[in-house]
Design a protein around this motif. Structure first.
Motif, PDB file in Angstrom:
ATOM      1  N   ASP A  72       6.393  -3.850 -85.679  1.00  0.00           N
ATOM      2  CA  ASP A  72       7.680  -4.629 -86.121  1.00  0.00           C
ATOM      3  C   ASP A  72       7.775  -6.144 -85.801  1.00  0.00           C
ATOM      4  N   ALA A  73       8.892  -6.333 -85.077  1.00  0.00           N
ATOM      5  CA  ALA A  73       9.216  -7.733 -84.837  1.00  0.00           C
ATOM      6  C   ALA A  73       8.321  -8.571 -83.826  1.00  0.00           C
ATOM      7  N   ILE A  74       7.537  -7.618 -82.748  1.00  0.00           N
ATOM      8  CA  ILE A  74       6.906  -8.137 -81.828  1.00  0.00           C
ATOM      9  C   ILE A  74       5.333  -8.749 -82.721  1.00  0.00           C
ATOM     10  N   ASP A  75       4.925  -7.804 -83.585  1.00  0.00           N
ATOM     11  CA  ASP A  75       3.675  -8.062 -84.304  1.00  0.00           C
ATOM     12  C   ASP A  75       3.689  -9.324 -85.120  1.00  0.00           C
ATOM     13  N   ALA A  76       5.045  -9.368 -85.871  1.00  0.00           N
ATOM     14  CA  ALA A  76       5.342 -10.526 -86.430  1.00  0.00           C
ATOM     15  C   ALA A  76       5.185 -11.862 -86.049  1.00  0.00           C
ATOM     16  N   THR A  77       5.151 -11.928 -84.568  1.00  0.00           N
ATOM     17  CA  THR A  77       5.056 -13.293 -84.142  1.00  0.00           C
ATOM     18  C   THR A  77       3.910 -13.499 -83.245  1.00  0.00           C
ATOM     19  N   ALA A  78       2.984 -12.352 -83.076  1.00  0.00           N
ATOM     20  CA  ALA A  78       1.684 -12.215 -82.501  1.00  0.00           C
ATOM     21  C   ALA A  78       0.671 -13.314 -82.876  1.00  0.00           C
ATOM     22  N   ARG A 300      35.463   1.358 -82.598  1.00  0.00           N
ATOM     23  CA  ARG A 300      36.305   0.614 -83.305  1.00  0.00           C
ATOM     24  C   ARG A 300      36.010  -0.911 -83.073  1.00  0.00           C
ATOM     25  N   GLY A 301      36.150  -1.652 -83.918  1.00  0.00           N
ATOM     26  CA  GLY A 301      35.960  -3.115 -83.722  1.00  0.00           C
ATOM     27  C   GLY A 301      34.717  -3.601 -84.054  1.00  0.00           C
ATOM     28  N   ALA A 302      34.529  -4.956 -83.839  1.00  0.00           N
ATOM     29  CA  ALA A 302      33.152  -5.541 -84.251  1.00  0.00           C
ATOM     30  C   ALA A 302      32.277  -5.381 -82.959  1.00  0.00           C
ATOM     31  N   ALA A 303      30.994  -5.182 -83.420  1.00  0.00           N
ATOM     32  CA  ALA A 303      29.749  -5.436 -82.566  1.00  0.00           C
ATOM     33  C   ALA A 303      29.700  -6.599 -81.735  1.00  0.00           C
ATOM     34  N   SER A 304      28.947  -6.437 -80.422  1.00  0.00           N
ATOM     35  CA  SER A 304      28.736  -7.739 -79.753  1.00  0.00           C
ATOM     36  C   SER A 304      27.326  -7.793 -79.288  1.00  0.00           C
ATOM     37  N   VAL A 305      26.722  -8.947 -79.716  1.00  0.00           N
ATOM     38  CA  VAL A 305      25.319  -9.143 -79.288  1.00  0.00           C
ATOM     39  C   VAL A 305      25.303  -9.140 -77.604  1.00  0.00           C
ATOM     40  N   LEU A 306      24.181  -8.392 -77.194  1.00  0.00           N
ATOM     41  CA  LEU A 306      24.054  -8.199 -75.522  1.00  0.00           C
ATOM     42  C   LEU A 306      23.155  -9.052 -75.073  1.00  0.00           C
ATOM     43  N   ILE A 307      21.983  -8.819 -75.776  1.00  0.00           N
ATOM     44  CA  ILE A 307      20.673  -9.678 -75.313  1.00  0.00           C
ATOM     45  C   ILE A 307      19.830 -10.000 -76.686  1.00  0.00           C
ATOM     46  N   GLU A 308      19.177 -11.014 -76.742  1.00  0.00           N
ATOM     47  CA  GLU A 308      18.396 -11.596 -77.779  1.00  0.00           C
ATOM     48  C   GLU A 308      17.237 -12.498 -77.354  1.00  0.00           C
ATOM     49  N   ASP A 309      16.293 -12.566 -78.118  1.00  0.00           N
ATOM     50  CA  ASP A 309      15.174 -13.494 -77.985  1.00  0.00           C
ATOM     51  C   ASP A 309      14.724 -13.899 -79.529  1.00  0.00           C
ATOM     52  N   LEU A 310      13.725 -14.886 -79.289  1.00  0.00           N
ATOM     53  CA  LEU A 310      13.150 -15.272 -80.695  1.00  0.00           C
ATOM     54  C   LEU A 310      11.980 -15.947 -80.426  1.00  0.00           C
ATOM     55  N   ASP A 311      11.077 -15.995 -81.442  1.00  0.00           N
ATOM     56  CA  ASP A 311       9.667 -16.633 -81.377  1.00  0.00           C
ATOM     57  C   ASP A 311       9.105 -16.989 -82.849  1.00  0.00           C
ATOM     58  N   LEU A 312       8.631 -18.040 -82.788  1.00  0.00           N
ATOM     59  CA  LEU A 312       8.234 -18.594 -84.001  1.00  0.00           C
ATOM     60  C   LEU A 312       6.863 -17.529 -84.651  1.00  0.00           C
TER      61      LEU A 312
END
Length: 318
Positions: A72-78, A300-312
């Motif tokens: 998935d997302a890990i393989d997409a940036t490997a 109820r209510g909107a979701a909140s982003v807890l943690i995230e990371d990004l790679d090229l």
């Protein structure tokens, strides 16, 4: 039933799952009856195998081990990481995982998956991680589908009487927003600052501020910047929390185009893009990053982003 401790090469594995049932390592989850995604012994083996492959990749420069790590997302940036490193994986120190806690849901058939929180130790430093491992087919084997580093404690994940976590259908409408809608909601924030369906995290805000500064700097070099975010289409993994909400792991893709106007110079692009292109340049550069995120979705209510990371993930010149 109390959580079960498992002795393995990964120290102190705490499995939030019952002591009976579960699939052995490599055994397919067939039929329509929900069954534990993985057994206690097999989950420990999955983590142990991941740590061995990762350490072989980053300490010995083993590209085969590196490519075998993710889905998935890990393989997409490997592959992008290999390209930036001149064909070698990132040169990092070996890791170990301490006190991993598994969140194993009951699932019907393939794909199978489970989540884990642990302390990742590299040298003398430790960082908490939250990860998802997935087995997409009977032959694919278990691979890392998502991993993010976090601070603080996320909402507690609910378990049944046997200690198994409860998977939430991504299309479920039990909350105001379905888990499947979160990637698009996150993309709307990155593109327009829209927080109607999702409260952005600190990293999102910092990224938007940094991108605005970068666009201003690049305009001075005669470069026009345009970008668009969208869901990746990779699986979404959601677990029920004790308050009836959900912890949701998902991904999205950000594609940015840098276009030289007149005598503009597109070599003034982000450093990771320059490293990927190895000096190649042209009138236009298009780069894509993949976000990995974990959000809390309340009843109820909107979701909140807890943690995230990004790679090229990729870059190209035209």
């Amino acid at each position: 039933m109390r959580p079960r401790r498992v002795v393995s090469a990964v120290p102190a594995v705490l499995l939030v799952a019952g002591c009976q049932g579960g699939h052995g390592d490599g055994a397919p989850a067939g039929g329509t009856t929900a069954a534990p995604a993985v057994s206690a012994e097999a989950s420990a083996q999955v983590l142990d195998a991941y740590v061995r492959r990762y350490n072989k990749a980053v300490t010995a420069g083993d590209t085969t081990a590196w490519r075998a790590l993710g889905a998935d997302a890990i393989d997409a940036t490997a592959e992008a990481a290999l390209r930036r490193g001149g064909g070698r994986p990132p040169r990092l120190g070996a890791i170990s995982l301490r006190n991993p806690v598994m969140y194993v849901p009951r699932l019907r058939g393939l794909p199978r998956w489970f989540a884990v929180s642990a302390l990742e130790r590299r040298g003398r430093a430790e960082r908490p991680i939250f990860a998802v491992f997935a087995e997409e087919t009977a032959r694919s084997g278990w691979r890392l589908a998502s991993q993010v580093y976090f601070t603080g404690r996320p909402p507690r994940i609910a378990t049944d009487a046997q200690g198994y976590a409860e998977a939430v259908d991504p299309g479920s409408a039990a909350s105001a927003t379905a888990p499947a809608a979160l990637p698009a909601a996150h993309a709307a924030y990155l593109d327009r600052g829209d927080e109607h369906a999702l409260h952005a995290g600190a990293a999102d805000r910092e990224w938007r501020q940094a991108e605005a500064r970068q666009e201003k700097q690049l305009r001075a070099h005669g470069v026009i910047v345009s970008g668009r975010s969208a869901p990746t289409g990779y699986p979404i993994y959601a677990l029920r929390t004790t308050d009836g909400g959900a912890i949701v792991t998902y991904s999205l893709r950000r594609t940015t185009t840098y276009t030289a106007a007149g005598s503009g110079d597109v070599t003034a692009v982000p450093a990771d893009v320059r490293a990927y292109l190895h000096g190649r340049t042209g009138h236009r550069v298009t780069a894509t990053w993949v976000w990995r995120a974990v959000a809390y979705l309340p009843v109820r209510g909107a979701a909140s982003v807890l943690i995230e990371d990004l790679d090229l993930a990729s870059a190209r010149v035209s």
